[in-house]
Design a protein around this motif. Sequence first.
Motif, PDB file in Angstrom:
ATOM      1  N   VAL A  46       0.852  -1.186   0.000  1.00  0.00           N
ATOM      2  CA  VAL A  46       0.000   0.000   0.000  1.00  0.00           C
ATOM      3  C   VAL A  46       0.887   1.236   0.000  1.00  0.00           C
ATOM      4  O   VAL A  46       1.777   1.377   0.845  1.00  0.00           O
ATOM      5  N   THR A  55      -7.160   4.368   5.264  1.00  0.00           N
ATOM      6  CA  THR A  55      -6.075   3.441   4.929  1.00  0.00           C
ATOM      7  C   THR A  55      -5.446   2.867   6.185  1.00  0.00           C
ATOM      8  O   THR A  55      -5.151   1.658   6.263  1.00  0.00           O
ATOM      9  N   ARG A  69      -7.736   0.244   7.628  1.00  0.00           N
ATOM     10  CA  ARG A  69      -7.820  -1.019   6.885  1.00  0.00           C
ATOM     11  C   ARG A  69      -6.530  -1.818   6.975  1.00  0.00           C
ATOM     12  O   ARG A  69      -6.561  -3.049   7.011  1.00  0.00           O
ATOM     13  N   HIS A  70      -5.390  -1.139   6.993  1.00  0.00           N
ATOM     14  CA  HIS A  70      -4.093  -1.807   6.931  1.00  0.00           C
ATOM     15  C   HIS A  70      -3.313  -1.512   8.213  1.00  0.00           C
ATOM     16  O   HIS A  70      -3.245  -0.363   8.648  1.00  0.00           O
ATOM     17  N   LYS A  71      -2.726  -2.542   8.770  1.00  0.00           N
ATOM     18  CA  LYS A  71      -2.000  -2.428  10.030  1.00  0.00           C
ATOM     19  C   LYS A  71      -0.493  -2.314   9.837  1.00  0.00           C
ATOM     20  O   LYS A  71       0.266  -2.531  10.780  1.00  0.00           O
ATOM     21  N   HIS A  72      -0.046  -1.990   8.638  1.00  0.00           N
ATOM     22  CA  HIS A  72       1.387  -1.911   8.379  1.00  0.00           C
ATOM     23  C   HIS A  72       1.999  -0.758   9.161  1.00  0.00           C
ATOM     24  O   HIS A  72       1.360   0.263   9.431  1.00  0.00           O
ATOM     25  N   ARG A 118       3.768   4.809  10.110  1.00  0.00           N
ATOM     26  CA  ARG A 118       2.368   4.864  10.534  1.00  0.00           C
ATOM     27  C   ARG A 118       2.191   5.844  11.686  1.00  0.00           C
ATOM     28  O   ARG A 118       1.234   6.624  11.719  1.00  0.00           O
TER      29      ARG A 118
END
Length: 839
Positions: A647, A661, A664-667, A687
């Motif tokens: 992503v 974003t 939805r995404h745990k990066h 993040r």
Amino acid sequence: PRGRNPLDPSAPRGSAFRAARARACRHPPEAMATELTARHQGKGTAHGKTPYRRVRANDEGGSANARRATWAKLPESLNFVTEENEVWRTKHAQLQYTNRSRWWTSHDAVALKRWVLTTVIGVLAGLVGIFITSCTARLTNYKFSRVRAVMDAEGNGTARAGSSFFVYLGFNLFYVSLAAAAVWIEPVAAGSGIPEVKCYLNGINIPRIVRVRTLACKALGVLFSVAAALPVGKEGPMIHSGSVIGASLAQGTRSAFGGDLRVLEFRSDPEKRDFVACGAAAGVATAFGAPIGGVLFALEEGASFWSTQLTWRCFFCGMITIYTLYVVRTSENLWGSADSTKMFSFGEFTYNTNEGRANFSVWELLLFAVLGALGGLAGAFFNHLNEKLTKWRMKHVTSKPFRALEALGVCVVCSTVFYAVPCLWRRCTPKPLVQVTWTDFEKELVEELVPFGCPADSYNEVASLFFTDSDTAIKQLFHFRESGVFNQDVQTFSSLAIATFYVPYFLCACLTYGIAVPSGLFVPSLLSGAALGRLVGHLLHRLDGNSGTFADSGTYALVGAAAGLGGMARMTISLCVILLEATGNVANLLPLMLALMAARWVGNVFNHGLYDVHIHLKRLPYLEEDVPHVAAERAAHAAQVMAADPVCFAPLVTVGDAYDTLRRHKHAAFPVVAGGGSTQLAGTILRQTICMLIEHRAFGAPGDDPTGRPDLRTRALSPLLSAAVFERAYPKFPTVEELRVPEVDRGCWLDLRPYADTAPATVQDCCSLARTYRMFRTLGLRHLVVVDSANRVRGIITRKDLDEHTLLERLAWTDNDNGEDLETFSVEAHPSTMARFSV
């Protein structure tokens, strides 16, 4: 041969080669170049994208799915690389402007603060160690005094038979209950903490492992676990406690009276890592009185990132710790001359043969190596049993109540064994007569022998090892002389008594390590190894007919202690120096070196060290220094292990899109591309940085649309957040769950350019996996972006992608028995880079 060109007419005419040549003739060189280019871009070929099996969610077998489920709960990685963004550049530009024409610069001030904090770490680690040691001794002595009083009452007939056992068991259960309560409050306080500290220094951010509450629970819990007669030690928790002290001082905190004790210069992962390493070295210095051994322990077993500056800091911290111990221990005589018997953890080895020679012969060095091999076998067996037991615990004993009940059950078992075995040893041995050549320290050890129902001038050999604290038992095995000379020897412990002690103690130590109490394994391993070594020395004297050919049994006990701990933990250099400093005799250097190397070699034949075993059992992605063998054997490249199609963020993004974003995404990190539909890498952003921007509302006002402004400056939408804002928030950055984004803010534009690292570490997709691994670990990266020849983002690599177990799963050989497909292996496994060049 596999690498020959199938178009070569001189190539062998085997069926497989004929098939490969037929395929090559059907595909001209232009088509092959196109195919190689497509494969290089990740589009795959008719035979698949890669000759290795990629683990999918629907794969048969539970190992991959189990690991994936475990990784969902794994902690994040630390970032040991500075984010070189505009915030960082602005901070350093301001410092350069401030430092101009000054003899005392901000760099000098930071260096002074670093040395002051290192001094404080050494002092506090020494004080915590003294607190743990003194309190443990008081609790243990009080327990044994009460139990022996009841035993005397049993002998006088004023108490019922067996009352002393229930008093002994009651004390132990009470102590273990308090130790288990400490772990109930803070679960990461269980065990020694050394595997967790190793993982932290390797770059794994295990939650709460370096918190002050962990220190309190660890220090208080280990008091009662050691005093409860469990076969555990306090040295491992001391190392963990020193690490917590280092991390806490580096991070700082806000004072309860409104003051701010945070040192902003040290609120980063690299600085905190170095202070943790200094604290670990101070912990070893406190536990064994070995400052040099502490530095070597941090180098050999702890830190994965080392430097000359860190060596000096660890040395200085250990020096301050020993100074603190000297000051406290000599306070009784107003800081006069130090008593050497109190400065060495296991007593000073002072006995030598005539004319100052060592008490062993050169030809005995082979026997010491054999003893080391025995210690390696015993350590490998211990690790094997404990690994099986830990797997069972991880499967069946998971909840807090069950873990607390297990600790109480193990306490009952150990207390019963430690009391029943001396009861079964009904022989009373007269106390040895004090010799003229004995030191005061050896005379005091005679008074420590336990009667356990025997007359005052006799003692129970087995009870003297079981029914006392571990430090005293080790000193008795080390220092009671047994030279093997007829009519000049004093035999304190017989071979049968030592064997009777060794076997149940070894098994109880294996059973105990891993329960929910703070516990270490240094002293139990040293004690069991010392018993094994003294047993070997005693048998050699009996075999020799008491002619004095072999060295003193105490020397064999010392070498056996080194072999026992070395066979369990596979420590070599640091353990050798620790034992030399803890005993004060350098004459035993070569026997210790031989025993430790033999123990390590023999133990490594069967399994890993116990700390590494527990790291692997917890599924922590610990990156070893050496490249995993699968990376070299498979000759893989970065594109085969990366997380493809990550992503990405554009330089300008709305708050709503960024928030969604992140939800939805745990990066933990995202590549930032150039924008305009391009996938060229422009930088990376964390993040936590995006969460900070949203929390501090560092975005444009509603209604501003900067997309049509090609000359937009980086601070046009919002003032730049300073580096101090991020440093004050460290390490508790806001999470996306804590953010509240009103609907009016969702359309506001967020400029990521000032906060993106514009010089991230990258690798080409054709880079070998071995080079990728070395780069990732050596630099201490948290993420590594994979790009192609045009600097387009292809994927991202994290620590979990380079874990050895993951590599084994992703790079497993395909089930392929077709010789025709095997001919394409050399092409598939080693993608050509010729398509990258224009000729």
